[in-house]
Design a protein around this motif. Structure first.
Motif, short mmCIF file in Angstrom:
data_model
loop_
_atom_site.label_atom_id
_atom_site.label_comp_id
_atom_site.label_asym_id
_atom_site.label_seq_id
_atom_site.Cartn_x
_atom_site.Cartn_y
_atom_site.Cartn_z
N THR A 1 17.05 -13.57 6.29
CA THR A 1 15.77 -14.29 6.28
C THR A 1 15.89 -15.58 7.10
OG1 THR A 1 16.42 -15.21 4.15
CG2 THR A 1 14.90 -13.37 4.09
N THR B 1 11.77 -4.69 7.26
CA THR B 1 10.81 -5.76 7.02
C THR B 1 9.39 -5.23 7.12
OG1 THR B 1 10.05 -7.94 7.76
CG2 THR B 1 10.96 -6.54 9.47
N PRO B 2 8.52 -5.48 6.14
CA PRO B 2 8.80 -6.12 4.87
C PRO B 2 9.74 -5.24 4.04
CG PRO B 2 6.43 -6.03 5.25
CD PRO B 2 7.08 -5.16 6.28
N SER B 3 10.50 -5.90 3.17
CA SER B 3 11.52 -5.16 2.44
C SER B 3 10.98 -4.63 1.12
CB SER B 3 12.72 -6.07 2.19
OG SER B 3 12.34 -7.08 1.26
N LEU C 1 10.36 -10.88 4.54
CA LEU C 1 10.31 -10.57 5.96
C LEU C 1 11.50 -11.17 6.68
CD1 LEU C 1 7.25 -10.12 5.18
CD2 LEU C 1 6.74 -10.83 7.50
#
Ligand SMILES: Cc1ncc(COP(=O)(O)O)c(C=O)c1O
Length: 388
Positions: free
Chosen positions: A123, A145-147, A153
């Motif tokens: 991140t 991402t998004p996880s 993100l």
């Protein structure tokens, strides 16, 4: 062509298929040859099949790649990528907030085969510099991402530039965003992966993985590994995912609208400790999301104030329409208890440190009427305060 048009018309010409408007399902394992050595476009379905080819070309077009590949599951697709590009002694740096199945594949398969598997919180892009400095032979950086499930993100463009400067390939799991929301190959990635089981299919009736690569040079090892290992998608499933992709733009618009509305209302609900949705200004990566994505997706996660199995179970049991299931991205709204479902294989300490608490619930917000979704979720949440 713009996205919605490309999703319907790219990569398919009715003239090549008896003027059939929809891509036909070539339920064939082999194709006729008329003489020794004849060059024909399709010979044997493990190598290629006309229905699969339309899908693979469509995915490549939507992701702005040189070639696409369709597999019998998402995990088969990720496995093919790792096998095509990693060797014993190589290092892969993967984002720590990774899908549970990818974590298991790396730790339970690749680590045992001599690949140095490193997880890093990316991140902050500076953490990639640190990981690159600490490890030799970094062959691949793997992003998501998004996880899943906390919708964190990472900055694709910055990380891809750093990884490339160090000579590593960059692969990304783009399942949650779909090419409708972001195109990682345009941001410097080399390989983009989707569990097509989710939004690309969109109707919860197919298990599939798809991969698109940026260059023909990257396509060659993928093609060879796919042929050698054979985890290809079948023609019927390819036709279903092609059908799903035709409405991807419409569905994603509604998923995003509904999810934002539900996320806002969840933030105001007294049973909820915290809401994770990149479209909310309170989300830690909201500004990056605005810059990197075209909208914010259909998945919303929450921490319950009452962080207990009983409270989580009471929400799940009291839902009438939203169903508990181990997936996401279909037209119907779903709930997932990540601690015991998607991340069941991840050790307790790692899960808790990553925020995957026992009271975490992940919603895949569907395309139903938003008022019906909210009526169901809010009524079920009211029970969570008591855990009844
Ligand atoms: C982000 C992500 N990546 C990969 C996968 C694996 O895909 P599949 O279940 O289609 O094998 C999943 C499945 O849940 C996922 O959510």
């Amino acid at each position: 062509m713009k996205f919605a048009t490309e999703a319907i018309h790219s990569s398919y010409d009715p003239d090549d298929h008896n003027r059939a408007i929809m891509p036909p399902i070539y339920q064939n394992s082999m194709f006729q040859m008329k003489e020794i050595g004849e060059q024909i476009p399709f010979r044997y379905a493990r190598a290629s099949n006309p229905t699969r080819k339309v899908l693979e070309d469509t995915v490549a077009a939507l992701e702005h790649g040189a070639a696409g590949f369709a597999f019998g599951s998402g995990m088969a697709g990720i496995d093919c990528v790792y096998r095509a590009f990693l060797r014993p002694g190589d290092t892969i740096i993967a984002v720590s907030d990774i899908y549970g199945g990818s974590y298991d594949l790396l730790t339970e398969v690749y680590a045992l085969w001599g690949v140095n598997v490193v997880f890093a919180d990316l991140t902050d892009p500076a953490y990639l510099d640190k990981a690159l400095a600490e490890h030799a032979n970094v062959k691949m950086v793997w992003l998501e991402t998004p996880s899943n499930p906390l919708l964190r993100l990472v900055d694709i463009e910055t990380l891809a530039a750093k990884a490339k400067a160090a000579g590593a390939l960059v692969g990304i799991d783009n399942t949650f965003a779909t090419p409708y929301l972001q195109n990682p190959l345009d941001m410097g990635c080399d390989i983009v992966f989707h569990s097509a089981t989710k939004y690309l299919c969109g109707h919860s009736d197919v298990l599939m993985g798809v991969v698109a690569v940026k260059t023909e040079e990257l396509a060659r090892p993928m093609r060879a590994m796919m042929m050698n290992t054979g985890g290809v998608a079948g023609p019927m499933d390819c036709a279903l995912v092609l059908r799903g992709i035709k409405t991807l733009a419409l569905r994603m618009q509604r998923h995003c609208e509904n999810a934002l509305e539900i996320a806002r209302r969840l933030e105001a609900h007294p049973a909820v400790e915290k809401v994770f949705y990149p479209g909310l200004p309170s989300h830690e990566h909201h500004n990056l999301a605005k810059r990197q994505m075209r909208d914010f997706g259909g998945v919303v996660s929450i921490w319950l104030k009452n962080d207990s199995k009983e409270a989580a179970n009471s929400v799940i049991k009291n839902l009438q329409m939203v169903q508990m299931a181990s997936s996401l991205g279909g037209v119907e709204s779903l709930i997932n208890h990540c601690y015991s479902q998607s991340h069941s294989g991840v050790p307790h300490e790692i899960k808790t440190a990553a925020g995957i608490k026992i009271g975490l619930l992940r919603f895949s917000i569907g395309v139903e009427d938003v008022e019906d979704i909210w009526a169901d979720i809010s009524a079920a949440l009211d029970t969570a305060r008591t855990g009844q």
